[in-house]
Design a protein around this motif. Structure first.
Motif, mmCIF file in Angstrom:
data_model
loop_
_atom_site.group_PDB
_atom_site.id
_atom_site.type_symbol
_atom_site.label_atom_id
_atom_site.label_comp_id
_atom_site.label_asym_id
_atom_site.label_seq_id
_atom_site.Cartn_x
_atom_site.Cartn_y
_atom_site.Cartn_z
ATOM 1 N N ALA A 141 0.794 -1.128 -0.048
ATOM 2 C CA ALA A 141 -0.071 0.080 0.078
ATOM 3 C C ALA A 141 0.942 1.204 0.131
ATOM 4 O O ALA A 141 0.602 2.119 -0.850
ATOM 5 N N GLY A 142 2.007 1.298 0.739
ATOM 6 C CA GLY A 142 2.927 2.344 0.807
ATOM 7 C C GLY A 142 3.362 2.737 -0.522
ATOM 8 O O GLY A 142 3.468 3.931 -1.087
ATOM 9 N N ARG A 143 3.795 1.621 -1.314
ATOM 10 C CA ARG A 143 4.308 1.889 -2.544
ATOM 11 C C ARG A 143 3.495 2.241 -3.498
ATOM 12 O O ARG A 143 3.819 3.083 -4.483
ATOM 13 N N MET A 144 2.347 1.900 -3.424
ATOM 14 C CA MET A 144 1.217 2.068 -4.547
ATOM 15 C C MET A 144 0.671 3.623 -4.161
ATOM 16 O O MET A 144 0.449 4.327 -5.230
ATOM 17 N N LEU A 145 0.262 3.855 -3.113
ATOM 18 C CA LEU A 145 0.149 5.130 -2.644
ATOM 19 C C LEU A 145 0.976 6.325 -3.220
ATOM 20 O O LEU A 145 1.001 7.337 -3.533
ATOM 21 N N ALA A 146 2.487 6.096 -3.105
ATOM 22 C CA ALA A 146 3.594 6.905 -3.587
ATOM 23 C C ALA A 146 3.425 6.896 -5.100
ATOM 24 O O ALA A 146 3.638 8.086 -5.752
ATOM 25 N N GLU A 147 3.076 5.885 -5.801
ATOM 26 C CA GLU A 147 2.875 5.939 -7.443
ATOM 27 C C GLU A 147 1.553 6.515 -7.910
ATOM 28 O O GLU A 147 1.692 7.298 -8.782
ATOM 29 N N ARG A 148 0.699 6.276 -7.125
ATOM 30 C CA ARG A 148 -0.778 6.575 -7.645
ATOM 31 C C ARG A 148 -1.678 7.484 -6.645
ATOM 32 O O ARG A 148 -2.810 7.746 -7.065
ATOM 33 N N GLY A 149 -1.207 7.695 -5.532
ATOM 34 C CA GLY A 149 -2.141 8.552 -4.633
ATOM 35 C C GLY A 149 -3.375 7.696 -4.138
ATOM 36 O O GLY A 149 -3.363 6.735 -4.271
ATOM 37 N N THR A 150 -4.347 8.580 -3.650
ATOM 38 C CA THR A 150 -5.319 7.943 -2.874
ATOM 39 C C THR A 150 -6.337 7.433 -3.963
ATOM 40 O O THR A 150 -7.602 6.932 -3.561
ATOM 41 N N ALA A 151 -5.917 7.309 -5.314
ATOM 42 C CA ALA A 151 -6.790 6.599 -6.201
ATOM 43 C C ALA A 151 -7.086 5.123 -5.912
ATOM 44 O O ALA A 151 -7.832 4.577 -6.796
ATOM 45 N N VAL A 152 -5.943 4.588 -5.238
ATOM 46 C CA VAL A 152 -5.587 3.503 -5.118
ATOM 47 C C VAL A 152 -6.994 2.811 -4.446
ATOM 48 O O VAL A 152 -7.209 3.323 -3.233
ATOM 49 N N THR A 153 -7.253 1.473 -4.559
ATOM 50 C CA THR A 153 -8.289 0.677 -3.846
ATOM 51 C C THR A 153 -7.642 -0.499 -3.184
ATOM 52 O O THR A 153 -6.643 -0.898 -3.501
ATOM 53 N N LEU A 154 -8.633 -0.730 -2.243
ATOM 54 C CA LEU A 154 -8.149 -2.158 -1.156
ATOM 55 C C LEU A 154 -8.032 -3.221 -2.226
ATOM 56 O O LEU A 154 -7.111 -4.027 -2.004
ATOM 57 N N ASN A 155 -8.945 -3.524 -3.114
ATOM 58 C CA ASN A 155 -8.848 -4.491 -4.096
ATOM 59 C C ASN A 155 -7.609 -4.486 -4.756
ATOM 60 O O ASN A 155 -6.917 -5.658 -5.101
ATOM 61 N N GLU A 156 -7.241 -3.584 -5.266
ATOM 62 C CA GLU A 156 -6.104 -3.312 -6.053
ATOM 63 C C GLU A 156 -4.791 -3.522 -5.097
ATOM 64 O O GLU A 156 -3.675 -4.232 -5.654
ATOM 65 N N VAL A 157 -4.569 -3.078 -4.099
ATOM 66 C CA VAL A 157 -3.676 -3.325 -2.993
ATOM 67 C C VAL A 157 -3.524 -5.057 -2.656
ATOM 68 O O VAL A 157 -2.605 -5.563 -2.748
ATOM 69 N N ALA A 158 -4.982 -5.511 -2.471
ATOM 70 C CA ALA A 158 -4.726 -7.013 -2.351
ATOM 71 C C ALA A 158 -4.120 -7.820 -3.302
ATOM 72 O O ALA A 158 -3.305 -8.847 -3.362
#
Length: 214
Positions: A24-41
């Protein structure tokens, strides 16, 4: 620890939790809060239910990431306070904190979106603030730093160095340390010659400022 119970997680559950947080930390850095929990999983390679059992929504995940970072910075401040010389103690914290910030490009976004009205998080943030205030006040009282140096200067210094690191780390790793030296010296905290870093080359600057240009 499990949320609310204080009981340790099983080893496999803790591994999954760590994996989810790191992803989640890496994805937030790359895409911001557009990330979803499904994508993190999906990115972490764990079941969606595994994520939702620990984090009912993205806000809960961000709050957990923030609490972890507060814990890290509180420990950095506590370690720095063990230095007997006040100027060395403040300088130790600022460099250690800047190093941690350089390793964590998601930090500013997490700080921006964390729920500071959560009592536990607010208490942790207040404690970190008190520890940094203590380091600053000791250094000022000892004449080891400019008399007008404040805790807000410490936070802004870390913000500036983090911005430099975000832009240059893939091109000139560790180059932020050059500007840390300039800023620390400007505030009266003398840097060590061993920590001096070379300036970026023209080509590195071109890549940093115009990354999409051929």
């Amino acid at each position: 620890m499990t949320q609310g119970t204080g009981r340790p997680l099983r080893a496999d559950a803790e591994r999954n939790r760590r994996l989810v947080l790191q992803t989640a930390g890496r994805m937030l850095a790359e895409r911001g809060t557009a990330v979803t929990l499904n994508e993190v999983a999906r990115e972490a390679g764990v079941g969606v239910g595994t994520v939702y059992r620990r984090f009912p929504d993205l806000q809960a995940l961000i709050n957990t990431l923030y609490a972890e970072r507060l814990t890290t910075f509180r420990q950095l401040a506590a370690d720095a306070a063990q230095q007997e010389e006040p100027g060395r103690a403040l300088r130790h914290y600022l460099l250690a904190a800047a190093t941690r910030r350089a390793e964590d490009p998601a930090l500013e976004l997490i700080l921006e979106h964390a729920s500071l009205d959560q009592p536990e998080i607010a208490e942790m943030a207040d404690e970190l603030g008190r520890r940094v205030d203590g380091l600053v006040e000791r250094a000022v009282a000892a004449g080891a730093v400019r008399a007008d140096f404040t805790s807000s200067d410490a936070y802004n210094l870390l913000y500036m160095l983090g911005t430099v690191s975000d832009r240059t780390e893939q091109i000139a790793p560790g180059n932020w340390r050059r500007y840390a030296e300039v800023l620390l010296t400007g505030f009266g905290l003398q840097a060590s010659p061993a920590e001096r870093t070379e300036a970026m080359t023209d080509e590195q600057m071109r890549q940093a400022v115009w990354p999409r240009q051929p």
